[in-house]
Design an enzyme around this catalytic site. Structure first.
Site, short mmCIF file in Angstrom:
data_model
loop_
_atom_site.label_atom_id
_atom_site.label_comp_id
_atom_site.label_asym_id
_atom_site.label_seq_id
_atom_site.Cartn_x
_atom_site.Cartn_y
_atom_site.Cartn_z
N TYR A 144 39.64 22.35 -39.74
CA TYR A 144 39.76 22.31 -41.20
C TYR A 144 38.84 23.30 -41.91
O TYR A 144 38.86 23.38 -43.13
CB TYR A 144 39.52 20.90 -41.71
N LYS A 191 40.18 15.30 -26.57
CA LYS A 191 41.05 15.96 -25.58
C LYS A 191 40.15 16.83 -24.71
O LYS A 191 40.38 18.03 -24.53
CB LYS A 191 42.12 16.78 -26.32
N ASP A 224 46.24 11.89 -26.74
CA ASP A 224 47.68 11.63 -26.55
C ASP A 224 47.92 10.22 -26.03
O ASP A 224 48.82 9.50 -26.49
CB ASP A 224 48.34 12.69 -25.66
N ASP A 248 43.32 13.04 -39.02
CA ASP A 248 44.36 13.19 -40.03
C ASP A 248 45.71 12.72 -39.46
O ASP A 248 46.44 11.95 -40.08
CB ASP A 248 44.44 14.66 -40.46
N ASP A 252 48.12 9.02 -40.29
CA ASP A 252 49.53 8.87 -40.68
C ASP A 252 50.27 7.98 -39.68
O ASP A 252 51.08 7.14 -40.06
CB ASP A 252 50.23 10.24 -40.75
P1 ATP Z 1 51.81 17.03 -48.99
O1 ATP Z 1 52.19 18.42 -48.68
O2 ATP Z 1 51.17 16.90 -50.34
O3 ATP Z 1 51.02 16.37 -47.89
P2 ATP Z 1 54.20 15.75 -47.96
O4 ATP Z 1 55.50 15.35 -48.59
O5 ATP Z 1 54.18 16.72 -46.86
O6 ATP Z 1 53.19 16.20 -49.13
P3 ATP Z 1 53.32 13.11 -48.04
O7 ATP Z 1 53.14 13.29 -49.49
O8 ATP Z 1 52.23 12.43 -47.33
O9 ATP Z 1 53.51 14.46 -47.34
O10 ATP Z 1 54.70 12.35 -47.84
C1 ATP Z 1 55.32 12.15 -46.57
C2 ATP Z 1 56.51 11.20 -46.77
O11 ATP Z 1 56.02 9.90 -47.13
C3 ATP Z 1 57.45 11.63 -47.90
O12 ATP Z 1 58.77 11.36 -47.54
C4 ATP Z 1 57.04 10.78 -49.05
O13 ATP Z 1 58.06 10.50 -49.95
C5 ATP Z 1 56.54 9.50 -48.39
N1 ATP Z 1 55.45 8.93 -49.20
C6 ATP Z 1 54.19 9.40 -49.31
N2 ATP Z 1 53.48 8.66 -50.16
C7 ATP Z 1 54.29 7.69 -50.62
C8 ATP Z 1 54.13 6.62 -51.56
N3 ATP Z 1 52.97 6.40 -52.19
N4 ATP Z 1 55.20 5.84 -51.81
C9 ATP Z 1 56.36 6.02 -51.17
N5 ATP Z 1 56.58 7.02 -50.28
C10 ATP Z 1 55.56 7.85 -50.01
#
Ligand code: ATP
Length: 352
Positions: A144, A191, A224, A248, A252
């Site tokens: 990062y 890793k 992994d 990170d 997720d």
């Molecule tokens: P960024 O580039 O800002 O990280 P991104 O779209 O790549 O944006 P996220 O914003 O984390 O990544 O979203 C990933 C998925 O999760 C998307 O489909 C988004 O709609 C869904 N998502 C993220 N946050 C929420 C939320 N608070 N409520 C409902 N869905 C969400």
């Protein structure tokens, strides 16, 4: 009348303004007297003022020591650099360059720990019922740092930096908090079978600190294998200590275990300041439609309240949120409902 608490508010981009508005209204409805110092940052701020992260944001957080932050956008694919010049916290420094607003804030305020709890809500449908994880993500280095370059037109490289100091600091924070919360099992992810120097140093440094906490049951997991085991049996895990990038990604993954990104809060902690923000990003696909789930941002605000000792308000907000999640009649679409962000926030305020 008690004095108002000053908190910096960064609405951010995408769904940020919607979910932060919900969180702020709920904090106020819980009876916490807050003076929000609203500071634009991110892509919208850049379009409006030419600066994605101006000195006023640093002045504000330097003053308040606290921020509630919505996600800030980083464009995909295009070169994007955030330049930070002198500001109140660092008046004489040469301009520094970062790959995103979030990283710039974490580095400038030395927010060395990214704390991300992930917990099952009994009423939220998901494959798992008993997830209760505390993710400790080292927040200051690893890939990062954004040290990337093109070697030639077909070859790019990025530098991964791991230091003993940053790893030890993160590990000490993790072990202290685990001990304070009465949690027992800490897994260190790495890793080091491939990245022998960088991940090897991370593992050894973290283990050396963890060895000072005999009450903790510490083990290491290759990243992994950890991901597979988290999906198979997340209830076997408790605390996870990871370097920045793995942290990170695993955040997720773990949000997915309990019902999605709309439910996962986070805190960036430093010695003098702390910034609270959800795990999710700007979610451009649902922005501006009043359907974003505000839970992650509300829980981030709850973490903020606990951080400043507003324990009663934090507990009441959590209880009201749990009630609304269980009633299921005013939830956002990601939770299987047909309600909106504002309706869900209003339901929580009623439940308060
Ligand atoms: P960024 O580039 O800002 O990280 P991104 O779209 O790549 O944006 P996220 O914003 O984390 O990544 O979203 C990933 C998925 O999760 C998307 O489909 C988004 O709609 C869904 N998502 C993220 N946050 C929420 C939320 N608070 N409520 C409902 N869905 C969400």
């Amino acid at each position: 009348m008690s004095e108002k608490r000053h908190i910096t508010l960064i609405p951010g981009d995408g769904i940020g303004p919607e979910v932060t508005a919900a969180a702020c209204a709920i904090v106020e409805a819980a009876g916490v007297a807050v003076q929000w110092d609203v500071q634009p940052a991110g892509l919208a701020a850049q379009q409006a003022s030419g600066q994605a992260l101006g000195p006023a944001v640093f002045d504000s957080i330097g003053r308040t020591g606290l921020a509630l932050k919505g996600p800030t956008g980083t464009p995909f694919g295009t070169p994007y650099r955030i330049e930070v010049g002198p500001h109140a916290m660092n008046p004489v420094a040469q301009p520094r360059v970062y790959p995103s607003v979030a990283i710039a804030l974490r580095k400038e305020f030395d927010l060395f720990m990214n704390l991300r709890p992930v917990r099952s809500f009994p009423s939220v449908p998901s494959r798992y019922q008993d997830v209760d994880l505390l993710i400790f993500r080292e927040n200051s280095e690893d890939l990062y740092l954004g040290r990337e370059r093109m070697i030639d037109t077909d070859t790019a490289e990025a530098v991964k930096v791991i230091t003993r100091g940053a790893t030890e600091r993160a590990a000490r924070y993790a072990c202290d908090l685990m001990t304070k919360l009465g949690r027992r099992k800490l897994a260190i992810a790495h890793k080091s079978n491939v990245l022998k120097l960088t991940d090897g140093l991370f593992l050894r440094s973290a283990q050396a600190i963890a060895a000072q906490y005999p009450q903790l049951e510490v083990r290491d997991r290759v990243i992994d294998a950890l991901c597979m085991e988290l999906v198979l049996a997340p209830e076997r895990y408790d605390g996870l200590l990871l370097a920045n990038l793995y942290g990170d990604i695993v955040s997720d993954l773990c949000a997915g275990l309990v019902g999605g990104l709309g439910l996962a809060p986070g805190a960036n902690i430093g010695e003098r300041c702390a910034i609270f923000e959800a795990v999710h990003g700007t979610a451009p696909d649902i922005a501006g439609r009043d359907i974003a789930n505000p839970t992650a941002m509300i829980l981030s605000a709850v973490m903020l309240l606990r951080h400043v000792g507003e324990l009663d308000a934090a507990q009441r907000i959590e209880a009201a949120l749990t009630t609304v999640l269980a009633r299921r009649d005013r939830l956002t679409p990601d939770l299987g409902g047909s309600g909106g962000t504002r309706a869900m926030a209003a339901a929580i305020i009623e439940a308060l």
